[in-house]
Each structure stands twice: as C-alpha cells, then as structure tokens.
Design a protein around this motif. Structure first.
Motif, PDB file in Angstrom:
ATOM      1  N   ALA A 218      41.404  34.341  39.334  1.00 56.14           N
ATOM      2  CA  ALA A 218      41.641  35.679  38.780  1.00 56.14           C
ATOM      3  C   ALA A 218      41.118  35.779  37.354  1.00 56.14           C
ATOM      4  CB  ALA A 218      43.126  36.015  38.840  1.00 56.14           C
ATOM      5  N   VAL A 219      41.377  34.752  36.546  1.00 61.66           N
ATOM      6  CA  VAL A 219      40.892  34.745  35.158  1.00 61.66           C
ATOM      7  C   VAL A 219      39.362  34.730  35.145  1.00 61.66           C
ATOM      8  CG1 VAL A 219      40.773  33.371  33.032  1.00 61.66           C
ATOM      9  CG2 VAL A 219      42.968  33.740  34.171  1.00 61.66           C
ATOM     10  N   GLY A 220      38.773  33.898  35.983  1.00 62.55           N
ATOM     11  CA  GLY A 220      37.301  33.820  36.055  1.00 62.55           C
ATOM     12  C   GLY A 220      36.694  35.151  36.481  1.00 62.55           C
ATOM     13  N   ALA A 221      37.295  35.772  37.467  1.00 59.78           N
ATOM     14  CA  ALA A 221      36.792  37.074  37.915  1.00 59.78           C
ATOM     15  C   ALA A 221      36.930  38.113  36.810  1.00 59.78           C
ATOM     16  CB  ALA A 221      37.546  37.523  39.167  1.00 59.78           C
ATOM     17  N   GLY A 222      38.020  38.074  36.067  1.00 59.03           N
ATOM     18  CA  GLY A 222      38.215  39.001  34.952  1.00 59.03           C
ATOM     19  C   GLY A 222      37.182  38.813  33.871  1.00 59.03           C
ATOM     20  N   ILE A 223      36.867  37.560  33.565  1.00 60.18           N
ATOM     21  CA  ILE A 223      35.856  37.273  32.541  1.00 60.18           C
ATOM     22  C   ILE A 223      34.483  37.780  32.982  1.00 60.18           C
ATOM     23  CG2 ILE A 223      34.584  35.399  31.398  1.00 60.18           C
ATOM     24  CD1 ILE A 223      37.281  33.873  31.297  1.00 60.18           C
ATOM     25  N   VAL A 224      34.139  37.506  34.236  1.00 64.28           N
ATOM     26  CA  VAL A 224      32.835  37.950  34.758  1.00 64.28           C
ATOM     27  C   VAL A 224      32.752  39.472  34.761  1.00 64.28           C
ATOM     28  CG1 VAL A 224      31.383  38.028  36.824  1.00 64.28           C
ATOM     29  CG2 VAL A 224      32.403  35.871  36.105  1.00 64.28           C
ATOM     30  N   LEU A 225      33.785  40.136  35.243  1.00 64.51           N
ATOM     31  CA  LEU A 225      33.783  41.602  35.264  1.00 64.51           C
ATOM     32  C   LEU A 225      33.744  42.175  33.846  1.00 64.51           C
ATOM     33  CD1 LEU A 225      36.279  42.494  38.129  1.00 64.51           C
ATOM     34  CD2 LEU A 225      33.835  42.910  38.078  1.00 64.51           C
TER      35      LEU A 225
END
Length: 97
Positions: free
Chosen positions: A84-91
């Motif tokens: 979730a954190v990784g997806a948030g950073i990418v987005l």
C-alpha cells in the motif's frame, strides 16, 4: 392489341386496383410492425437473461476476490502495508508530473 373499349374498362378498374393495392400495403406494414415488435420483445428478453447471468458472475467473482484479498491481508499484514505504501508513493510521483 388494346381497343378503345378495353382502355375505357381498364381506366375504370384503376381506382379499384389502387384501393386494393393500398389495403395490401397497409396489411404488409401491419405485419412488419407486429414482426418487429415480436423480435424486439425476444431480444429484450434475451438481453435481460444474459445481463442477469453476467451480473451474477461478476458478483460471485467480486466476492471471491474480496475474500481472497481479506485473507491475504490477514495472513501477511506487513507485506500488505508495504504494498500500500509503495503504491501510494508511485501514484504520488505520477500525479506530481
């Protein structure tokens, strides 16, 4: 060869023949209208059936994936948070541009 007498009698028949032709065209139009209504009703029924079937399949698939996601999150909470954190950073990075 048409004689004058024949031509005169044919002239008198023309209005009657036109009326018969008009009635035939009206009957044909009515038959086409009824056939079109029947075809539309049949297609409408088919569409409703297919839509209901596909809706049920989508609901089942959603329920299955939802359960699978919940199970995965419960079994691997740290991995789920990291994803979730990784997806948030990418987005976030994509939306800044």
């Amino acid at each position: 060869m048409a004689t004058k007498k024949n031509v005169v009698s044919m002239k008198q028949d023309v209005p009657a023949q036109l009326e018969v032709l008009r009635a035939d065209v009206a009957n044909l139009a009515e038959a086409i209208k009824l056939q079109a209504k029947a075809t539309v009703a049949e297609k409408k029924s088919t569409i409703k059936d297919v839509t209901a079937e596909k809706t049920e399949l989508v609901k089942d698939r959603y329920s299955e994936l939802s359960t699978k996601a919940e199970t995965s999150i419960q079994e691997n909470p740290l991995t789920s948070i990291a994803v979730a954190v990784g997806a948030g950073i990418v987005l976030g990075a994509l939306l800044r541009r």
